[in-house]
Enzyme design. Structure first.
Site, short mmCIF file in Angstrom:
data_model
loop_
_atom_site.label_atom_id
_atom_site.label_comp_id
_atom_site.label_asym_id
_atom_site.label_seq_id
_atom_site.Cartn_x
_atom_site.Cartn_y
_atom_site.Cartn_z
CG ASN A 80 -3.22 -13.71 21.14
OD1 ASN A 80 -3.11 -12.75 20.40
ND2 ASN A 80 -3.20 -13.60 22.45
NE ARG A 100 -1.70 -1.17 3.91
CZ ARG A 100 -2.54 -1.48 4.88
NH1 ARG A 100 -2.93 -0.55 5.75
NH2 ARG A 100 -3.02 -2.70 5.00
CG HIS A 127 -0.40 -9.92 17.48
ND1 HIS A 127 0.15 -9.70 16.23
CD2 HIS A 127 -1.06 -8.77 17.81
CE1 HIS A 127 -0.15 -8.49 15.82
NE2 HIS A 127 -0.88 -7.90 16.76
CG ASP A 156 4.17 -14.30 13.89
OD1 ASP A 156 2.99 -14.69 13.95
OD2 ASP A 156 4.52 -13.16 14.23
#
Length: 386
Positions: free
Chosen positions: A138, A45, A135, A165
């Protein structure tokens, strides 16, 4: 940075990947693919992503940055044109977001039926929490993984965001992409990969589930073989406040440990559970009697399974890490080399991360065969940052 396709040296040379920029695991997956030779074009973006960006952001290395305003139909069409000639698309948004943008799986597979469409989320594309924010901690919490981490009985310890992650997330996304690419060579068809951190983390923790199924596992921290419950698989402080890791599990390695520590005459039977505290006290006192450097000199090159615990700046300088060039200086910054290593199609580090979102918009889109790039920039559908 000069943008040219097919410049990678790794085994994925010639594979083309469209990355819809996100944070955390999805850019890490794209870093791996780029390191291994794939041509990855990063669609960001305008203004970039939260918590990312700059020439130090190694997760964004090895690929050009293109800024597109995906609220503009012309920008959406540009992504779909890129997809037509791509092998893979990766996105890390909440379920349904890319569909609303017009670049969801149906939109993209309609343009390219052979496309592998990789989706990276925490909770997955389905389930009651699929639309809920979360995240790393969690995700690993509800898989049963975080509960067992650490050696503090009263509170679990989370290891930054490595387990979820990157362990259960980007690693499994890359595995899925490579498997789907192989399958597409046979079937001629693409497919959608639902890579969820909860799925990957649970799979990563399969050995713990196996121990539990076998009946010999306790769901209390620091009570099992590999979580600090065994004195000979634990961490010990040295006299200078640093630490050594001890992993002498096998009998032959434990024998080397006790000999080098010179505790054979006082060490109790390590398999006698009632003597565990006594053995731990002996090891604690012994390691606390010398500095880390002194113990490194004692154990260097031995089979005692003992290694110093180093901060990353000292890891850069460790003799073994330097000999293998695990970390290298690239464009003035120390960073990890691509992994794993290949005998014939070795991967090499290429371009550094872009200094800003849209640094390569014109050149990268042109290299990928997009016409009318200047018009896209002039209209605001694309942004070039000089």
């Amino acid at each position: 940075m000069t943008i040219a396709l097919g410049q990678g040296t790794g085994p994925l040379k010639g594979i083309k990947v469209v990355e819809i920029a996100g944070i955390g695991p999805s850019p890490h997956a794209c870093m791996i693919l780029a390191d291994l030779g794939a041509d990855v074009i990063r669609i960001e973006r305008p203004g970039g992503q939260l918590l990312t960006g700059g020439s130090h952001d190694f997760l964004n290395r090895g690929r050009p940055s293109v800024a597109l305003n995906l609220k503009d139909p012309a920008a959406v069409e540009t992504v779909l044109q890129l997809v037509e000639d791509a092998d893979v698309l990766i996105e890390g948004m909440r379920p349904g977001v890319t569909e609303r943008m017009g670049i969801g799986p149906e939109d993209c597979l309609a343009r390219n039926p052979k496309l592998v469409y990789g989706r990276m989320t925490g909770w997955g594309q389905t389930g009651p929490w699929s639309q809920v924010a979360g995240h790393d901690m969690n995700y690993i919490a509800i898989t049963g993984t975080l509960h067992g981490l650490g050696q503090v009985p009263g509170k679990p310890q989370f290891p930054t965001n490595l387990v979820g992650d990157f362990g259960g997330g980007s690693t499994y996304l890359v595995i899925g992409i490579l498997a789907a690419l192989l399958e597409s060579k046979v079937s001629g068809q693409g497919q959608v990969i639902d890579a969820a951190i909860v799925d990957g983390t649970a799979n990563l923790n399969a050995m713990t589930a196996a121990f539990l199924a076998g009946g010999g596992f306790k769901e209390q921290r620091a009570t099992n073989l590999l979580d600090g419950g065994a004195p000979y698989y634990d961490i010990y402080e040295t006299s200078d406040g640093k630490h050594m890791s001890v992993g002498a599990l096998e009998p032959q390695f434990y024998e080397v440990l006790v000999d080098l520590l010179e505790i054979r005459e006082v060490a109790p039977d390590r398999f006698d559970a009632s003597k565990a505290d006594e053995l731990r006290a002996i090891l604690t006192e012994k390691f606390g009697s010398r500095t880390q450097a002194e113990w490194c000199a004692v154990f260097d090159g031995t089979d005692a399974c003992v290694a110093p615990i180093l901060p990353i700046t000292e890891a850069f300088e460790h003799p073994h890490m330097k000999a293998r060039e695990v970390f290298v200086e690239h464009h003035g910054l120390m960073q990890p080399q691509p992994a794993p290593r290949f005998s014939r199609t070795g991967a090499t580090l290429s371009s550094p991360p872009a200094p800003g979102a849209g640094a390569h918009t014109r050149e990268a889109l042109a290299a990928w065969g997009i016409d009318g790039v200047d018009a896209l920039v002039e209209s605001g559908a694309a942004v070039q940052v000089d």
